[in-house]
Motif scaffolding. Sequence first.
Motif, PDB file in Angstrom:
ATOM      1  N   CYS A 401       1.135  -1.266  -0.280  1.00 45.44           N
ATOM      2  CA  CYS A 401       0.137  -0.172   0.149  1.00 45.44           C
ATOM      3  C   CYS A 401       1.316   1.005  -0.038  1.00 45.44           C
ATOM      4  O   CYS A 401       1.815   0.930   0.330  1.00 45.44           O
ATOM      5  N   GLU A 402       0.065   2.267  -0.361  1.00 46.53           N
ATOM      6  CA  GLU A 402       1.205   3.868  -0.675  1.00 46.53           C
ATOM      7  C   GLU A 402       0.108   4.565   0.683  1.00 46.53           C
ATOM      8  O   GLU A 402      -0.730   4.239   0.072  1.00 46.53           O
ATOM      9  N   MET A 403       0.611   5.272   1.320  1.00 47.01           N
ATOM     10  CA  MET A 403       0.133   6.407   1.866  1.00 47.01           C
ATOM     11  C   MET A 403       0.183   7.753   2.408  1.00 47.01           C
ATOM     12  O   MET A 403       1.338   8.040   1.573  1.00 47.01           O
ATOM     13  N   CYS A 404      -0.482   8.393   2.123  1.00 47.06           N
ATOM     14  CA  CYS A 404      -0.339  10.311   1.604  1.00 47.06           C
ATOM     15  C   CYS A 404      -1.177  10.339   2.820  1.00 47.06           C
ATOM     16  O   CYS A 404      -1.835  10.461   3.993  1.00 47.06           O
ATOM     17  N   TYR A 405       0.016  11.862   3.997  1.00 48.89           N
ATOM     18  CA  TYR A 405      -0.471  13.007   4.624  1.00 48.89           C
ATOM     19  C   TYR A 405      -1.382  13.343   4.553  1.00 48.89           C
ATOM     20  O   TYR A 405      -1.885  14.334   4.151  1.00 48.89           O
ATOM     21  N   THR A 406      -2.781  12.904   5.262  1.00 48.57           N
ATOM     22  CA  THR A 406      -4.013  14.104   5.483  1.00 48.57           C
ATOM     23  C   THR A 406      -3.842  14.577   6.984  1.00 48.57           C
ATOM     24  O   THR A 406      -2.518  14.391   7.726  1.00 48.57           O
ATOM     25  N   LYS A 407      -4.801  15.489   7.743  1.00 48.34           N
ATOM     26  CA  LYS A 407      -5.366  16.120   8.481  1.00 48.34           C
ATOM     27  C   LYS A 407      -5.420  15.171   9.643  1.00 48.34           C
ATOM     28  O   LYS A 407      -5.001  15.832  10.982  1.00 48.34           O
ATOM     29  N   GLN A 408      -5.548  13.258   8.961  1.00 44.64           N
ATOM     30  CA  GLN A 408      -6.106  12.917  10.373  1.00 44.64           C
ATOM     31  C   GLN A 408      -4.761  12.437  10.666  1.00 44.64           C
ATOM     32  O   GLN A 408      -4.373  11.097  11.307  1.00 44.64           O
ATOM     33  N   GLY A 409      -3.276  12.173   9.670  1.00 46.49           N
ATOM     34  CA  GLY A 409      -2.523  11.663   9.548  1.00 46.49           C
ATOM     35  C   GLY A 409      -1.891  10.339   8.296  1.00 46.49           C
ATOM     36  O   GLY A 409      -2.870  10.651   7.305  1.00 46.49           O
ATOM     37  N   LEU A 410      -1.805   9.217   9.028  1.00 50.14           N
ATOM     38  CA  LEU A 410      -1.542   8.726   6.784  1.00 50.14           C
ATOM     39  C   LEU A 410      -2.364   8.089   7.038  1.00 50.14           C
ATOM     40  O   LEU A 410      -2.974   7.052   7.403  1.00 50.14           O
ATOM     41  N   VAL A 430      -7.015   5.223  -3.645  1.00 55.11           N
ATOM     42  CA  VAL A 430      -8.211   5.733  -3.244  1.00 55.11           C
ATOM     43  C   VAL A 430      -8.364   6.693  -2.650  1.00 55.11           C
ATOM     44  O   VAL A 430      -6.850   7.594  -2.192  1.00 55.11           O
ATOM     45  N   LYS A 431      -8.880   7.093  -2.795  1.00 55.80           N
ATOM     46  CA  LYS A 431      -9.628   8.775  -2.266  1.00 55.80           C
ATOM     47  C   LYS A 431      -9.925   8.726  -0.547  1.00 55.80           C
ATOM     48  O   LYS A 431     -10.391   8.142   0.709  1.00 55.80           O
ATOM     49  N   PRO A 432      -8.371   9.789  -0.283  1.00 56.10           N
ATOM     50  CA  PRO A 432      -8.742   9.899   1.010  1.00 56.10           C
ATOM     51  C   PRO A 432     -10.163  10.420   1.989  1.00 56.10           C
ATOM     52  O   PRO A 432     -10.274  10.760   1.302  1.00 56.10           O
ATOM     53  N   GLY A 433      -9.851   9.838   3.178  1.00 58.47           N
ATOM     54  CA  GLY A 433     -11.332  10.219   3.785  1.00 58.47           C
ATOM     55  C   GLY A 433     -11.063  11.402   4.460  1.00 58.47           C
ATOM     56  O   GLY A 433     -12.399  12.397   4.466  1.00 58.47           O
ATOM     57  N   SER A 434     -10.408  12.027   4.415  1.00 52.96           N
ATOM     58  CA  SER A 434      -9.806  13.614   4.957  1.00 52.96           C
ATOM     59  C   SER A 434      -9.278  14.120   3.988  1.00 52.96           C
ATOM     60  O   SER A 434      -8.631  14.088   3.621  1.00 52.96           O
ATOM     61  N   ARG A 435      -9.205  15.823   4.396  1.00 49.25           N
ATOM     62  CA  ARG A 435      -8.277  16.623   3.307  1.00 49.25           C
ATOM     63  C   ARG A 435      -6.846  16.277   3.789  1.00 49.25           C
ATOM     64  O   ARG A 435      -6.038  16.265   4.642  1.00 49.25           O
ATOM     65  N   LEU A 436      -6.182  15.538   2.292  1.00 55.26           N
ATOM     66  CA  LEU A 436      -4.785  15.842   2.066  1.00 55.26           C
ATOM     67  C   LEU A 436      -4.262  16.863   2.480  1.00 55.26           C
ATOM     68  O   LEU A 436      -4.189  18.013   2.021  1.00 55.26           O
ATOM     69  N   VAL A 437      -2.657  17.048   3.007  1.00 55.95           N
ATOM     70  CA  VAL A 437      -1.792  18.078   3.538  1.00 55.95           C
ATOM     71  C   VAL A 437      -0.584  18.194   2.737  1.00 55.95           C
ATOM     72  O   VAL A 437      -0.176  19.025   2.462  1.00 55.95           O
ATOM     73  N   ASP A 438       0.228  16.296   2.584  1.00 60.28           N
ATOM     74  CA  ASP A 438       0.757  16.465   1.541  1.00 60.28           C
ATOM     75  C   ASP A 438       1.106  14.851   1.470  1.00 60.28           C
ATOM     76  O   ASP A 438       0.240  13.789   1.903  1.00 60.28           O
ATOM     77  N   TYR A 439       0.805  14.884  -0.179  1.00 62.22           N
ATOM     78  CA  TYR A 439       1.155  13.997  -0.982  1.00 62.22           C
ATOM     79  C   TYR A 439       1.819  12.978  -0.688  1.00 62.22           C
ATOM     80  O   TYR A 439       1.972  11.771  -0.913  1.00 62.22           O
TER      81      TYR A 439
END
Length: 557
Positions: A401-410, A430-439
């Motif tokens: 899996c690959e993860m990005c940083y959102t305001k809730q974390g990875l 996959v579209k994250p559930g929170s707002r993206l902060v850093d890809y």
Amino acid sequence: MERDKKKLSRIGDQEYEPTTSSVKRPKPTASSHQGYDPGSYQMGQASEYTPSPRSSKYTLDSENSSTNALEYVPTAVSKTSIKKALPPPPSRVKWLADASSRVLSPTRVATDQLSVKAHTSTGILSKTTSTTVQKRVAHTPTMKRPVIPADFGAKVPTNVRQRYLNIFIDECLKFCSSEQQAFQMALEEEKVVYDRSSSKNIYLNVAVNTLKKLRKSPAVSVNRKSQSHEGVLGGRLAATTSYTINRSGKQQDVDPKGAILYKKQKKYAMTEEQLQEHGYPRPHPEMSGHAVVHNQPEKKNNDPFSKICCRCGAEYKINANGSCVRKEECSHHWGRLRRNRVPGGWETLYSCCSGAVGSPGCEVCKQHVQDGRKESLDGFVKTFSKPLPVDGNGGVYALDCEMCYTKQGLELTRVTVINSDLKVIYDTFVKPGSRLVDYNTRFSGVTQDDLENTTITLRDVQAVLLSMFSAESILIGHSLESDLFALKLIHSMVVDTAIVFPHRLGLPYKRALRNLMADYLKRIIQDNVGGHDSSEDARACMELMIWKIKEDAKVKR
């Protein structure tokens, strides 16, 4: 000595008048000219030098005594007649400067030399064989190879760059139409390798991968003549010769597949104690849909609005929505700390920029971020048992899996599943559930364009994986606990390559996947500037475990 001088002076002062009957000059015949042999000299006007093989005495010409010049006469006079006609010659003859009458004239000497040269060259050429001289070919000028300019204090030594530049040139010359084109292409490839590298070790890895790419170039494969496997083994006599590929008594390596692979991989599956020790999500004993993490360190700060940045280690404040209260830049080192031996001890430096511990970060981001995966333990699903097929094969899969940083974390942004045949059977963004902060593109490989039109959510992915896997399926991955936390999936039949190939120092140290591939399979992965590729990492994990099974089979033999 005095006697010789007196005799010589007496000979030079008086004229020599031999009798005409003392010398007979027979006419030379053609048969007498068989080779060069010193003949006799005669006083006379003759200027032609004619060799005679049987004449070896000096004679004086009495017919023309006015010239008093020595002349070679080809005669066959017997030794007794010569002795009666001529007085005995002196043992040492000293020609005086004023006795010009006894010195050969320049014209006569020149004529004699030409005659001698003509006769001797004819005799020599008749005894030698003629050789053909190869035609001289002009040397084709070659262009001088480019040289990397010396740059003191550079991140990669100049001699290392020059060595790989020469290797790139040798490969480019195989398929480029001209030397200039090969030089230009090699320089461009080397520059790309240098720009993508931050240290010598990374440069070497990227350079090796670039060299493989050049060797697999379509232009190279077109120029090479295809040859069958039988032709390689048998050579020219392959069509008329019988042979065997395997040695007697040696088993042929066969890739394990199906139920055999499942049975062999099951031996490397982690136990329940290992799953808890390494921090895998386990089902909550009381709450359904929740997970519990064993062996987790206690939090030092119990304030829910105070977080620790997982990149720079700074403490920052958030509001109830998870957003940062203040906008602060995050200056950090994205590389790992590595210990290097130096004269007098050891030093610890960052792999990204070779900076020392405590030095300012080499990368600056807009704001601080957190991990947060082990803090949110709700929304988990667990694989359930399914009836196995007749052969007992529950399935072997590799997951990454690959993860990005959102305001809730990875949060999850991409997932890939590989089957035992190394084929991709599921790969989606996959579209994250929170707002993206850093890809987090350097590590995830995910960009804004990839997620722009994505509508698949985490719940959709969980539904697909539950239908694909069963509780008896084997999942292979590298540090798979982080992927299961991102998927919010609980599974027990796990093979972790970080555990199968442990670090020499033990926990908490773990070997990187790229190092395992380089050491065991001699392959370079994760060298793309665009970030990691989940399909590449999942395939690497499956190949490592297949290689491990083969090696274990060799030991048992």
